[in-house]
Design an enzyme around this catalytic site. Structure first.
Site, PDB file in Angstrom:
ATOM      1  CB  SER A 159      -4.019  -6.641   4.820  1.00 56.92           C
ATOM      2  OG  SER A 159      -4.193  -5.313   4.502  1.00 56.92           O
ATOM      3  NE  ARG A 177      -2.764  -7.759  -4.332  1.00 53.03           N
ATOM      4  CZ  ARG A 177      -3.553  -7.879  -3.285  1.00 53.03           C
ATOM      5  NH1 ARG A 177      -2.922  -8.258  -2.616  1.00 53.03           N
ATOM      6  NH2 ARG A 177      -4.652  -8.383  -4.083  1.00 53.03           N
ATOM      7  CG  HIS A 204      -1.715  -1.081   0.941  1.00 53.45           C
ATOM      8  ND1 HIS A 204      -2.080  -1.437   2.409  1.00 53.45           N
ATOM      9  CD2 HIS A 204      -3.112  -1.306   0.503  1.00 53.45           C
ATOM     10  CE1 HIS A 204      -3.219  -2.757   2.049  1.00 53.45           C
ATOM     11  NE2 HIS A 204      -3.513  -2.463   1.393  1.00 53.45           N
ATOM     12  CE  LYS A 236     -14.476  -6.691   3.796  1.00 56.30           C
ATOM     13  NZ  LYS A 236     -12.380  -6.052   2.442  1.00 56.30           N
TER      14      LYS A 236
HETATM   15  O1  PNS Z   1      -9.144  -2.861   0.420  1.00 58.93           O
HETATM   16  P1  PNS Z   1      -9.698  -3.452  -0.492  1.00 58.93           P
HETATM   17  O2  PNS Z   1     -10.935  -4.310   0.460  1.00 58.93           O
HETATM   18  O3  PNS Z   1      -9.908  -3.743  -1.606  1.00 58.93           O
HETATM   19  O4  PNS Z   1     -10.916  -2.112  -1.155  1.00 58.93           O
HETATM   20  C1  PNS Z   1     -12.625  -1.973  -1.464  1.00 58.93           C
HETATM   21  C2  PNS Z   1     -13.148  -0.689  -1.523  1.00 58.93           C
HETATM   22  C3  PNS Z   1     -13.419   0.014  -0.278  1.00 58.93           C
HETATM   23  C4  PNS Z   1     -12.365   0.235  -2.359  1.00 58.93           C
HETATM   24  C5  PNS Z   1     -14.529  -1.208  -1.689  1.00 58.93           C
HETATM   25  O5  PNS Z   1     -15.345  -2.503  -1.377  1.00 58.93           O
HETATM   26  C6  PNS Z   1     -15.488   0.070  -1.437  1.00 58.93           C
HETATM   27  O6  PNS Z   1     -15.268   0.737  -2.582  1.00 58.93           O
HETATM   28  N1  PNS Z   1     -16.514   0.198  -1.531  1.00 58.93           N
HETATM   29  C7  PNS Z   1     -17.204   0.659  -0.800  1.00 58.93           C
HETATM   30  C8  PNS Z   1     -18.790   0.942  -1.304  1.00 58.93           C
HETATM   31  C9  PNS Z   1     -18.758   1.371  -2.862  1.00 58.93           C
HETATM   32  O7  PNS Z   1     -18.494   2.650  -3.368  1.00 58.93           O
HETATM   33  N2  PNS Z   1     -19.666   0.443  -3.489  1.00 58.93           N
HETATM   34  C10 PNS Z   1     -19.450   0.153  -4.903  1.00 58.93           C
HETATM   35  C11 PNS Z   1     -18.334  -0.044  -6.016  1.00 58.93           C
HETATM   36  S1  PNS Z   1     -17.745  -1.410  -6.323  1.00 58.93           S
END
Ligand code: PNS
Length: 172
Positions: free
Chosen positions: A139, A101, A28, A52
């Site tokens: 993570s 990645r 990150h 979560k």
């Molecule tokens: O680190 P991660 O868990 O891969 O991040 C995922 C994240 C937080 C970027 C994604 O789950 C997110 O943006 N969630 C917020 C809800 C949202 O906007 N959903 C619509 C797009 S999928």
């Protein structure tokens, strides 16, 4: 506006790097450092997701991000709890930054970027390839190793390593 710029004078390029960051890793941090060079402001935004069950609270995750980005003056730490595009609008941010990645990340990222585009056409997602050194790193992997008392010093900054020790009850 001048001839070389399509941006109005005083307009800032603001990007958001969203994620769970449970906890922040060197992978990150590599993306944060590189993205910070490309924008006037970079907001690293922690998803406060009640469905979560994270290891670290949002406040702990934000605290660790603050600590590890303290030398980066244009990086801020924030959090959001519902749609990312809504948070983007609240911050006047135009660009979502995500790290990729490997090809396995691609499908999920494409789906997310397309969904966000469907929700708000004015918001762009850009992808940065993670440094190959960290292509295996996540993570979850870090938590797994720390849980079984493995060495994580090459994977996370020292403050995160200490926080992991705190969570898993190790003295050193
Ligand atoms: O680190 P991660 O868990 O891969 O991040 C995922 C994240 C937080 C970027 C994604 O789950 C997110 O943006 N969630 C917020 C809800 C949202 O906007 N959903 C619509 C797009 S999928």
């Amino acid at each position: 506006m001048n001839a070389k710029s399509s941006r109005a004078e005083g307009e800032h390029r603001i990007a958001v790097y969203p994620g769970s960051f449970d906890p922040v890793t060197f992978g990150h941090l590599d993306i944060i450092r590189r993205a910070a060079k490309q924008f006037d402001r970079l907001i690293v935004a922690v998803l406060n997701n009640t469905s979560k069950s994270p290891l670290f609270t949002v406040e702990e995750r934000k605290g660790l991000l603050l600590e590890v980005t303290k030398d980066l003056p244009n990086v801020e730490i924030g959090s959001f709890r519902d749609l990312l595009v809504r948070y983007m609008r609240s911050q006047q941010a135009q660009v979502i930054v995500r790290g990729i990645r490997s090809v396995t990340d691609f499908e999920y990222e494409l789906q997310m970027a397309s969904t966000n585009r469907q929700l708000d056409e004015g918001i762009e997602t850009i992808f940065m390839m993670t440094n190959p050194k960290y292509s295996y790193l996540s993570s979850s992997i870090v938590k797994e190793i720390a849980k079984f008392d493995g060495a994580v010093q090459d994977l996370v900054p020292p403050s995160v390593e200490a926080a992991l020790r705190g969570k898993f009850g190790r003295s050193e």
